[in-house]
Scaffold this motif. Sequence first.
Motif, PDB file in Angstrom:
ATOM      1  N   LEU A 200       0.854  -1.177   0.000  1.00 25.21           N
ATOM      2  CA  LEU A 200       0.000   0.000   0.000  1.00 25.21           C
ATOM      3  C   LEU A 200       0.897   1.236   0.000  1.00 25.21           C
ATOM      4  O   LEU A 200       1.957   1.236   0.648  1.00 25.21           O
ATOM      5  N   PRO A 201       0.502   2.294  -0.696  1.00 25.21           N
ATOM      6  CA  PRO A 201       1.332   3.503  -0.740  1.00 25.21           C
ATOM      7  C   PRO A 201       1.712   4.043   0.640  1.00 25.21           C
ATOM      8  O   PRO A 201       2.841   4.474   0.854  1.00 25.21           O
ATOM      9  N   MET A 202       0.775   3.998   1.609  1.00 20.98           N
ATOM     10  CA  MET A 202       1.092   4.523   2.949  1.00 20.98           C
ATOM     11  C   MET A 202       2.187   3.690   3.618  1.00 20.98           C
ATOM     12  O   MET A 202       3.020   4.220   4.349  1.00 20.98           O
ATOM     13  N   ASP A 203       2.203   2.385   3.383  1.00 20.82           N
ATOM     14  CA  ASP A 203       3.225   1.518   3.982  1.00 20.82           C
ATOM     15  C   ASP A 203       4.584   1.755   3.326  1.00 20.82           C
ATOM     16  O   ASP A 203       5.606   1.830   4.009  1.00 20.82           O
ATOM     17  N   ARG A 204       4.575   1.879   2.019  1.00 22.66           N
ATOM     18  CA  ARG A 204       5.823   2.152   1.305  1.00 22.66           C
ATOM     19  C   ARG A 204       6.403   3.492   1.747  1.00 22.66           C
ATOM     20  O   ARG A 204       7.601   3.611   2.014  1.00 22.66           O
ATOM     21  N   GLN A 205       5.550   4.501   1.875  1.00 21.44           N
ATOM     22  CA  GLN A 205       6.007   5.820   2.314  1.00 21.44           C
ATOM     23  C   GLN A 205       6.582   5.744   3.721  1.00 21.44           C
ATOM     24  O   GLN A 205       7.631   6.321   4.010  1.00 21.44           O
ATOM     25  N   PHE A 206       5.895   5.032   4.619  1.00 20.98           N
ATOM     26  CA  PHE A 206       6.405   4.888   5.981  1.00 20.98           C
ATOM     27  C   PHE A 206       7.806   4.285   5.966  1.00 20.98           C
ATOM     28  O   PHE A 206       8.728   4.802   6.607  1.00 20.98           O
ATOM     29  N   LEU A 207       7.982   3.189   5.243  1.00 22.10           N
ATOM     30  CA  LEU A 207       9.280   2.514   5.228  1.00 22.10           C
ATOM     31  C   LEU A 207      10.365   3.394   4.623  1.00 22.10           C
ATOM     32  O   LEU A 207      11.488   3.415   5.119  1.00 22.10           O
ATOM     33  N   GLU A 208      10.044   4.107   3.586  1.00 18.20           N
ATOM     34  CA  GLU A 208      11.035   4.994   2.980  1.00 18.20           C
ATOM     35  C   GLU A 208      11.441   6.100   3.955  1.00 18.20           C
ATOM     36  O   GLU A 208      12.615   6.440   4.070  1.00 18.20           O
ATOM     37  N   GLU A 209      10.475   6.654   4.681  1.00 21.57           N
ATOM     38  CA  GLU A 209      10.779   7.702   5.661  1.00 21.57           C
ATOM     39  C   GLU A 209      11.461   7.136   6.904  1.00 21.57           C
ATOM     40  O   GLU A 209      12.252   7.834   7.539  1.00 21.57           O
TER      41      GLU A 209
ATOM     42  N   TRP B  40       5.729 -11.179   3.368  1.00 13.85           N
ATOM     43  CA  TRP B  40       6.494 -10.674   4.497  1.00 13.85           C
ATOM     44  C   TRP B  40       7.122  -9.331   4.140  1.00 13.85           C
ATOM     45  O   TRP B  40       7.569  -9.139   3.017  1.00 13.85           O
ATOM     46  N   VAL B  41       7.189  -8.463   5.116  1.00 15.27           N
ATOM     47  CA  VAL B  41       8.002  -7.255   5.025  1.00 15.27           C
ATOM     48  C   VAL B  41       9.158  -7.464   5.990  1.00 15.27           C
ATOM     49  O   VAL B  41       8.940  -7.765   7.173  1.00 15.27           O
ATOM     50  N   LEU B  42      10.374  -7.332   5.496  1.00 10.52           N
ATOM     51  CA  LEU B  42      11.571  -7.455   6.322  1.00 10.52           C
ATOM     52  C   LEU B  42      12.219  -6.081   6.439  1.00 10.52           C
ATOM     53  O   LEU B  42      12.414  -5.405   5.421  1.00 10.52           O
ATOM     54  N   VAL B  43      12.497  -5.681   7.661  1.00  8.46           N
ATOM     55  CA  VAL B  43      13.197  -4.421   7.913  1.00  8.46           C
ATOM     56  C   VAL B  43      14.540  -4.789   8.523  1.00  8.46           C
ATOM     57  O   VAL B  43      14.601  -5.419   9.591  1.00  8.46           O
ATOM     58  N   HIS B  44      15.608  -4.420   7.847  1.00 10.18           N
ATOM     59  CA  HIS B  44      16.962  -4.776   8.269  1.00 10.18           C
ATOM     60  C   HIS B  44      17.562  -3.671   9.131  1.00 10.18           C
ATOM     61  O   HIS B  44      17.154  -2.513   9.066  1.00 10.18           O
ATOM     62  N   GLU B  45      18.567  -4.079   9.931  1.00  4.56           N
ATOM     63  CA  GLU B  45      19.307  -3.146  10.787  1.00  4.56           C
ATOM     64  C   GLU B  45      18.400  -2.443  11.800  1.00  4.56           C
ATOM     65  O   GLU B  45      18.652  -1.314  12.215  1.00  4.56           O
ATOM     66  N   PHE B  46      17.352  -3.133  12.213  1.00  2.01           N
ATOM     67  CA  PHE B  46      16.380  -2.586  13.158  1.00  2.01           C
ATOM     68  C   PHE B  46      17.018  -2.489  14.541  1.00  2.01           C
ATOM     69  O   PHE B  46      17.504  -3.494  15.072  1.00  2.01           O
ATOM     70  N   PRO B  47      17.062  -1.299  15.150  1.00  4.10           N
ATOM     71  CA  PRO B  47      17.678  -1.176  16.479  1.00  4.10           C
ATOM     72  C   PRO B  47      16.842  -1.898  17.537  1.00  4.10           C
ATOM     73  O   PRO B  47      15.615  -1.795  17.530  1.00  4.10           O
TER      74      PRO B  47
ATOM     75  N   LEU C 286       1.023  -0.731   8.714  1.00  5.41           N
ATOM     76  CA  LEU C 286       2.364  -1.257   8.963  1.00  5.41           C
ATOM     77  C   LEU C 286       3.174  -0.295   9.831  1.00  5.41           C
ATOM     78  O   LEU C 286       3.897  -0.720  10.730  1.00  5.41           O
ATOM     79  N   GLY C 287       3.046   0.996   9.586  1.00  9.30           N
ATOM     80  CA  GLY C 287       3.795   1.985  10.369  1.00  9.30           C
ATOM     81  C   GLY C 287       3.443   1.949  11.846  1.00  9.30           C
ATOM     82  O   GLY C 287       4.335   1.945  12.696  1.00  9.30           O
ATOM     83  N   THR C 288       2.164   1.889  12.176  1.00 10.72           N
ATOM     84  CA  THR C 288       1.793   1.841  13.595  1.00 10.72           C
ATOM     85  C   THR C 288       2.224   0.520  14.209  1.00 10.72           C
ATOM     86  O   THR C 288       2.547   0.462  15.390  1.00 10.72           O
ATOM     87  N   HIS C 289       2.259  -0.536  13.389  1.00 12.99           N
ATOM     88  CA  HIS C 289       2.711  -1.829  13.901  1.00 12.99           C
ATOM     89  C   HIS C 289       4.216  -1.796  14.203  1.00 12.99           C
ATOM     90  O   HIS C 289       4.656  -2.311  15.235  1.00 12.99           O
ATOM     91  N   VAL C 290       4.998  -1.187  13.346  1.00 12.19           N
ATOM     92  CA  VAL C 290       6.444  -1.085  13.583  1.00 12.19           C
ATOM     93  C   VAL C 290       6.710  -0.270  14.851  1.00 12.19           C
ATOM     94  O   VAL C 290       7.575  -0.633  15.661  1.00 12.19           O
ATOM     95  N   ILE C 291       5.968   0.793  15.059  1.00 12.56           N
ATOM     96  CA  ILE C 291       6.127   1.590  16.285  1.00 12.56           C
ATOM     97  C   ILE C 291       5.773   0.737  17.502  1.00 12.56           C
ATOM     98  O   ILE C 291       6.431   0.816  18.545  1.00 12.56           O
TER      99      ILE C 291
ATOM    100  N   LEU D  84       9.918  -4.164  22.271  1.00  9.16           N
ATOM    101  CA  LEU D  84      11.335  -4.416  22.567  1.00  9.16           C
ATOM    102  C   LEU D  84      11.791  -3.619  23.787  1.00  9.16           C
ATOM    103  O   LEU D  84      12.556  -4.122  24.610  1.00  9.16           O
ATOM    104  N   ALA D  85      11.338  -2.389  23.912  1.00 10.69           N
ATOM    105  CA  ALA D  85      11.710  -1.555  25.068  1.00 10.69           C
ATOM    106  C   ALA D  85      10.999  -2.024  26.331  1.00 10.69           C
ATOM    107  O   ALA D  85      11.588  -2.053  27.418  1.00 10.69           O
ATOM    108  N   ARG D  86       9.739  -2.388  26.210  1.00 11.21           N
ATOM    109  CA  ARG D  86       8.930  -2.759  27.379  1.00 11.21           C
ATOM    110  C   ARG D  86       9.471  -3.983  28.098  1.00 11.21           C
ATOM    111  O   ARG D  86       9.266  -4.150  29.298  1.00 11.21           O
ATOM    112  N   GLU D  87      10.189  -4.826  27.400  1.00 16.43           N
ATOM    113  CA  GLU D  87      10.806  -5.999  28.037  1.00 16.43           C
ATOM    114  C   GLU D  87      11.683  -5.573  29.208  1.00 16.43           C
ATOM    115  O   GLU D  87      11.785  -6.271  30.198  1.00 16.43           O
ATOM    116  N   PHE D  88      12.279  -4.400  29.110  1.00 17.37           N
ATOM    117  CA  PHE D  88      13.169  -3.929  30.172  1.00 17.37           C
ATOM    118  C   PHE D  88      12.452  -3.053  31.192  1.00 17.37           C
ATOM    119  O   PHE D  88      12.973  -2.804  32.261  1.00 17.37           O
ATOM    120  N   GLU D  89      11.251  -2.582  30.870  1.00 14.52           N
ATOM    121  CA  GLU D  89      10.470  -1.827  31.826  1.00 14.52           C
ATOM    122  C   GLU D  89       9.928  -2.745  32.920  1.00 14.52           C
ATOM    123  O   GLU D  89       9.947  -2.407  34.088  1.00 14.52           O
TER     124      GLU D  89
END
Length: 137
Positions: free
Chosen positions: A10-19, A33-40, A116-121, A127-132
């Motif tokens: 979807l255009p909104m997902d592609r735009q999110f990933l590019e940004e 599948w969407v794979l995002v590499h080098e994810f902190p 997809l953008g809200t899901h990535v957030i 990942l952060a909440r594991e330490f909270e």
Amino acid sequence: MSLRRQFEMLPMDRQFLEEYGLPWETLVAGSQWVLVHEFPTHEGYNHPRATIAVRMETGYPNTELNMVYIFPALARKDGVGIGATQAAENIDGKTFQRWSRHRTGQNPWKIGRDNLGTHVILIEDWLAREFEKCPLR
């Protein structure tokens, strides 16, 4: 790295990933599948960066996205176990660790707002909440 684009997003997902600014690709391997590499990840994990995979569910965006698959598998440096991460999924010849995380009644998938953008957030938050709930020792 040659980044594959095996299905149209979807255009909104592609735009999110590019940004978002990280290398990403789309892959058809049983599912889409969407794979995002080098994810902190977080300083407390054994890998500071990983590849995350999101299964694009049939019916998306009217069907919610859930869970995340991570390669290489994450563990806490302090040895504290991470719940609901024991299952694995073979994606593109690699064994990804499945993080069984889902939206709640307090944070349901909202058609027309979530994507997809809200899901990535949300994945960043998981990942952060594991330490909270259990800070590094």
